[in-house]
Design a protein around this motif. Structure first.
Motif: not given
Length: 147
Positions: A30-57
Protein backbone atom coordinates in the motif's frame (compact mmCIF):
# COMPACT_ATOMS: atom_id res chain seq x y z
CA UNK A 1 -0.12 -5.31 -11.54
CA UNK A 2 -0.57 -9.09 -11.70
CA UNK A 3 0.53 -9.28 -8.07
CA UNK A 4 -2.26 -6.89 -7.05
CA UNK A 5 -4.81 -8.69 -9.22
CA UNK A 6 -3.86 -12.07 -7.76
CA UNK A 7 -3.91 -10.73 -4.19
CA UNK A 8 -7.37 -9.24 -4.73
CA UNK A 9 -8.57 -12.54 -6.16
CA UNK A 10 -7.14 -14.39 -3.15
CA UNK A 11 -9.06 -12.09 -0.77
CA UNK A 12 -12.18 -13.79 -2.10
CA UNK A 13 -10.95 -17.27 -1.26
CA UNK A 14 -12.99 -19.42 1.14
CA UNK A 15 -9.64 -20.42 2.71
CA UNK A 16 -9.04 -18.09 5.67
CA UNK A 17 -5.25 -18.46 5.59
CA UNK A 18 -5.16 -17.57 1.89
CA UNK A 19 -7.39 -14.52 2.49
CA UNK A 20 -5.26 -13.30 5.38
CA UNK A 21 -2.08 -13.76 3.37
CA UNK A 22 -3.56 -11.77 0.48
CA UNK A 23 -4.71 -8.98 2.81
CA UNK A 24 -1.22 -8.81 4.33
CA UNK A 25 0.31 -8.63 0.85
CA UNK A 26 -2.03 -5.78 -0.13
CA UNK A 27 -1.23 -3.87 3.06
CA UNK A 28 2.51 -4.31 2.56
CA UNK A 29 2.28 -2.91 -0.97
CA UNK A 30 0.00 0.00 0.00
CA UNK A 31 2.73 2.54 0.69
CA UNK A 32 4.78 1.75 -2.40
CA UNK A 33 5.04 4.37 -5.15
CA UNK A 34 2.84 3.33 -8.05
CA UNK A 35 0.62 1.10 -5.93
CA UNK A 36 -2.39 3.40 -5.87
CA UNK A 37 -2.22 3.82 -9.66
CA UNK A 38 -1.91 0.08 -10.24
CA UNK A 39 -4.82 -0.69 -7.90
CA UNK A 40 -6.91 1.95 -9.67
CA UNK A 41 -5.99 0.39 -13.01
CA UNK A 42 -7.24 -3.02 -11.85
CA UNK A 43 -10.49 -1.44 -10.60
CA UNK A 44 -10.96 0.32 -13.95
CA UNK A 45 -9.85 -2.59 -16.16
CA UNK A 46 -12.42 -4.25 -18.38
CA UNK A 47 -10.12 -7.30 -18.49
CA UNK A 48 -10.28 -7.97 -14.74
CA UNK A 49 -13.02 -10.26 -13.44
CA UNK A 50 -15.98 -8.33 -11.98
CA UNK A 51 -15.44 -9.81 -8.52
CA UNK A 52 -11.78 -8.75 -8.58
CA UNK A 53 -12.76 -5.27 -9.70
CA UNK A 54 -15.29 -5.09 -6.88
CA UNK A 55 -12.80 -6.26 -4.24
CA UNK A 56 -10.28 -3.77 -5.61
CA UNK A 57 -12.85 -0.95 -5.64
CA UNK A 58 -13.70 -1.56 -1.99
CA UNK A 59 -10.04 -1.61 -1.00
CA UNK A 60 -9.29 1.46 -3.17
CA UNK A 61 -12.25 3.37 -1.65
CA UNK A 62 -11.10 2.55 1.89
CA UNK A 63 -7.57 3.75 1.11
CA UNK A 64 -8.83 6.98 -0.47
CA UNK A 65 -11.25 7.74 2.36
CA UNK A 66 -8.64 7.13 5.04
CA UNK A 67 -5.42 8.44 3.47
CA UNK A 68 -6.09 10.80 0.52
CA UNK A 69 -5.46 13.98 2.52
CA UNK A 70 -2.34 12.72 4.28
CA UNK A 71 0.80 14.74 3.62
CA UNK A 72 4.41 13.93 4.42
CA UNK A 73 5.39 14.93 7.95
CA UNK A 74 7.19 18.21 8.45
CA UNK A 75 10.93 17.99 8.98
CA UNK A 76 11.66 16.72 12.46
CA UNK A 77 8.24 15.09 12.87
CA UNK A 78 7.68 11.37 12.74
CA UNK A 79 5.08 9.84 10.47
CA UNK A 80 2.54 7.51 12.00
CA UNK A 81 3.24 4.10 10.40
CA UNK A 82 -0.51 3.61 9.93
CA UNK A 83 -0.81 6.81 7.87
CA UNK A 84 -0.05 6.27 4.22
CA UNK A 85 1.09 9.17 2.07
CA UNK A 86 0.40 8.60 -1.61
CA UNK A 87 2.90 9.84 -4.15
CA UNK A 88 1.66 12.96 -5.92
CA UNK A 89 2.27 11.19 -9.24
CA UNK A 90 -0.16 8.44 -8.18
CA UNK A 91 -2.72 11.00 -7.06
CA UNK A 92 -2.41 12.87 -10.36
CA UNK A 93 -2.99 9.65 -12.29
CA UNK A 94 -6.12 8.92 -10.27
CA UNK A 95 -7.39 12.50 -10.66
CA UNK A 96 -6.81 12.37 -14.42
CA UNK A 97 -8.84 9.17 -14.94
CA UNK A 98 -11.36 9.28 -12.09
CA UNK A 99 -14.41 10.53 -13.99
CA UNK A 100 -13.73 8.27 -16.97
CA UNK A 101 -13.51 5.34 -14.57
CA UNK A 102 -16.84 6.32 -13.02
CA UNK A 103 -18.56 6.61 -16.40
CA UNK A 104 -17.24 3.23 -17.53
CA UNK A 105 -17.68 1.47 -14.16
CA UNK A 106 -19.60 -1.75 -13.83
CA UNK A 107 -22.54 -1.68 -11.39
CA UNK A 108 -20.51 -3.59 -8.76
CA UNK A 109 -17.81 -0.87 -8.58
CA UNK A 110 -19.78 2.31 -9.26
CA UNK A 111 -20.81 3.04 -5.62
CA UNK A 112 -17.20 2.82 -4.44
CA UNK A 113 -15.94 5.03 -7.27
CA UNK A 114 -18.67 7.58 -6.51
CA UNK A 115 -17.40 7.75 -2.93
CA UNK A 116 -13.86 8.28 -4.25
CA UNK A 117 -15.03 11.07 -6.57
CA UNK A 118 -16.79 12.69 -3.61
CA UNK A 119 -13.73 12.49 -1.36
CA UNK A 120 -11.12 13.46 -3.94
CA UNK A 121 -13.12 16.36 -5.36
CA UNK A 122 -13.91 17.56 -1.84
CA UNK A 123 -10.23 17.58 -0.95
CA UNK A 124 -8.69 18.73 -4.22
CA UNK A 125 -11.18 21.01 -5.99
CA UNK A 126 -10.37 23.62 -7.23
CA UNK A 127 -6.65 23.73 -6.41
CA UNK A 128 -5.66 20.35 -7.87
CA UNK A 129 -8.76 19.75 -10.01
CA UNK A 130 -9.24 23.09 -11.77
CA UNK A 131 -11.11 21.55 -14.74
CA UNK A 132 -13.33 19.25 -12.69
CA UNK A 133 -16.64 20.95 -13.47
CA UNK A 134 -15.84 21.16 -17.19
CA UNK A 135 -14.97 17.46 -17.19
CA UNK A 136 -18.23 16.58 -15.43
CA UNK A 137 -20.16 18.64 -17.99
CA UNK A 138 -18.29 16.94 -20.83
CA UNK A 139 -19.14 13.45 -19.51
CA UNK A 140 -22.78 14.46 -19.07
CA UNK A 141 -23.06 15.77 -22.64
CA UNK A 142 -25.31 13.31 -24.53
CA UNK A 143 -23.44 14.06 -27.77
CA UNK A 144 -20.29 12.60 -26.14
CA UNK A 145 -21.25 9.00 -25.22
CA UNK A 146 -18.92 6.94 -23.02
CA UNK A 147 -16.47 4.62 -24.76
Amino acid sequence: MDQIHNALLATLSPNQAERESAETALKSLAGSPGYLSMLFTVVSSAEAKPEVRQAGAIYFKNLVLKHWENTPPEQGQEQDPDDLVFAEEDKNNVRQHLLESLVNAVPQTRPQIVECVRRISGCDYPAKLPNFLQQVAQWLDPSNPPH
